[in-house]
Design a protein around this motif. Sequence first.
Motif, short mmCIF file in Angstrom:
data_model
loop_
_atom_site.label_atom_id
_atom_site.label_comp_id
_atom_site.label_asym_id
_atom_site.label_seq_id
_atom_site.Cartn_x
_atom_site.Cartn_y
_atom_site.Cartn_z
N PRO A 144 0.80 -1.23 0.00
CA PRO A 144 0.00 0.00 0.00
C PRO A 144 0.84 1.28 0.00
O PRO A 144 0.49 2.25 -0.65
N LYS A 145 1.97 1.27 0.71
CA LYS A 145 2.81 2.47 0.75
C LYS A 145 3.39 2.78 -0.63
O LYS A 145 3.65 3.95 -0.95
N VAL A 160 1.76 2.00 -3.51
CA VAL A 160 0.61 2.52 -4.27
C VAL A 160 0.47 4.01 -3.97
O VAL A 160 0.27 4.83 -4.88
N GLU A 161 0.60 4.36 -2.70
CA GLU A 161 0.52 5.77 -2.30
C GLU A 161 1.67 6.57 -2.92
O GLU A 161 1.48 7.72 -3.34
N PHE A 162 2.85 5.98 -3.02
CA PHE A 162 4.01 6.63 -3.64
C PHE A 162 3.69 6.99 -5.10
O PHE A 162 3.96 8.11 -5.55
N ILE A 163 3.10 6.06 -5.82
CA ILE A 163 2.71 6.32 -7.21
C ILE A 163 1.72 7.47 -7.26
O ILE A 163 1.87 8.40 -8.08
N ALA A 164 0.72 7.44 -6.39
CA ALA A 164 -0.30 8.49 -6.38
C ALA A 164 0.32 9.85 -6.05
O ALA A 164 -0.06 10.87 -6.65
N ARG A 165 1.28 9.87 -5.12
CA ARG A 165 1.93 11.13 -4.76
C ARG A 165 2.73 11.70 -5.94
O ARG A 165 2.70 12.91 -6.19
N ILE A 166 3.43 10.83 -6.66
CA ILE A 166 4.21 11.27 -7.82
C ILE A 166 3.28 11.93 -8.85
O ILE A 166 3.53 13.04 -9.32
N VAL A 167 2.21 11.25 -9.19
CA VAL A 167 1.29 11.77 -10.20
C VAL A 167 0.60 13.02 -9.70
O VAL A 167 0.43 14.00 -10.44
N ASN A 168 0.22 13.04 -8.44
CA ASN A 168 -0.42 14.22 -7.86
C ASN A 168 0.51 15.43 -7.93
O ASN A 168 0.07 16.56 -8.17
N VAL A 174 6.92 -5.55 -6.06
CA VAL A 174 7.42 -4.28 -6.57
C VAL A 174 8.28 -3.61 -5.51
O VAL A 174 7.93 -3.63 -4.32
N THR A 175 9.38 -3.01 -5.93
CA THR A 175 10.23 -2.22 -5.05
C THR A 175 10.06 -0.74 -5.40
O THR A 175 9.60 -0.41 -6.51
N PRO A 176 10.44 0.15 -4.50
CA PRO A 176 10.42 1.58 -4.84
C PRO A 176 11.25 1.88 -6.09
O PRO A 176 10.89 2.74 -6.90
N GLU A 177 12.33 1.13 -6.25
CA GLU A 177 13.21 1.35 -7.42
C GLU A 177 12.49 1.04 -8.73
O GLU A 177 12.76 1.69 -9.75
N ASP A 178 11.59 0.06 -8.73
CA ASP A 178 10.80 -0.23 -9.94
C ASP A 178 9.98 0.99 -10.33
O ASP A 178 9.89 1.36 -11.51
N ILE A 238 10.37 16.25 -14.65
CA ILE A 238 10.09 14.95 -14.03
C ILE A 238 11.24 14.53 -13.12
O ILE A 238 11.02 14.05 -12.01
N ASN A 239 12.47 14.71 -13.57
CA ASN A 239 13.63 14.33 -12.74
C ASN A 239 13.64 15.11 -11.44
O ASN A 239 13.89 14.55 -10.37
N LEU A 240 13.36 16.41 -11.52
CA LEU A 240 13.32 17.23 -10.31
C LEU A 240 12.18 16.78 -9.40
O LEU A 240 12.37 16.64 -8.18
N LEU A 241 11.03 16.54 -9.99
CA LEU A 241 9.87 16.07 -9.23
C LEU A 241 10.18 14.75 -8.52
O LEU A 241 9.86 14.57 -7.35
N MET A 242 10.85 13.83 -9.22
CA MET A 242 11.19 12.53 -8.64
C MET A 242 12.20 12.70 -7.49
O MET A 242 12.11 12.00 -6.49
N GLN A 243 13.12 13.64 -7.63
CA GLN A 243 14.10 13.88 -6.57
C GLN A 243 13.44 14.47 -5.33
O GLN A 243 13.88 14.23 -4.21
N GLN A 244 12.38 15.25 -5.53
CA GLN A 244 11.72 15.92 -4.42
C GLN A 244 10.66 15.06 -3.75
O GLN A 244 10.18 15.42 -2.67
N THR A 245 10.28 13.96 -4.35
CA THR A 245 9.25 13.08 -3.78
C THR A 245 9.95 12.02 -2.93
O THR A 245 10.80 11.27 -3.43
N GLU A 246 9.59 11.96 -1.68
CA GLU A 246 10.23 11.02 -0.75
C GLU A 246 9.90 9.57 -1.14
O GLU A 246 8.75 9.22 -1.34
N VAL A 247 10.95 8.78 -1.24
CA VAL A 247 10.83 7.36 -1.59
C VAL A 247 10.57 6.57 -0.30
O VAL A 247 11.36 6.66 0.63
N PRO A 248 9.47 5.82 -0.26
CA PRO A 248 9.18 5.05 0.95
C PRO A 248 10.17 3.89 1.11
O PRO A 248 10.61 3.29 0.14
N ARG A 249 10.47 3.57 2.37
CA ARG A 249 11.36 2.44 2.66
C ARG A 249 10.69 1.49 3.61
O ARG A 249 9.84 1.76 4.36
#
Length: 145
Positions: A53-54, A56-64, A100-104, A134-145
């Motif tokens: 679930p975390k 899935v939320e990561f994906i939603a946060r990126i798109v949001n 799935v891993t966060p890296e995927d 997109i690269n900047l956005l990805m760097q600014q979005t916290e990756v769940p662990r």
Amino acid sequence: IEVNYPTLDEEINILNRQQGKTQTQMLEDVRKLLTPGDIQHYRTLIQSIIIEPKLVEFIARIVNETRNNPALYLGASPRASLAILRSAKANAAIKGRDFVTPEDIVEMAPHVLRHRIILTPEKEMEGGTASQVINLLMQQTEVPR
């Protein structure tokens, strides 16, 4: 990126081979690598890949974040979220994992998002690109662990 374009003569040959052919005739020329059963097997395999679930939320946060980014005139839709989810699952399966891993997600999201966003005219005039945003956005979005 190195691209090997056909020569002028090769391109003319391609056009001549295709003109006047029906879609069915063109499909007859395609060499089949997978059977319909193979495709269904792989679809079922990818659907069975586990995603927490975390993530899935990561994906939603990126798109949001694409919808709230001042450099973007138009952000990504829920279809982008679904495409990231599916491509991350496929990436995991290709790598031999059943989860799935966060890296995927980090690996697949830029490929999915690149053509689904529109920069503001100001950002384009500054020379910005979708990939940079997109690269900047990805760097600014916290990756769940």
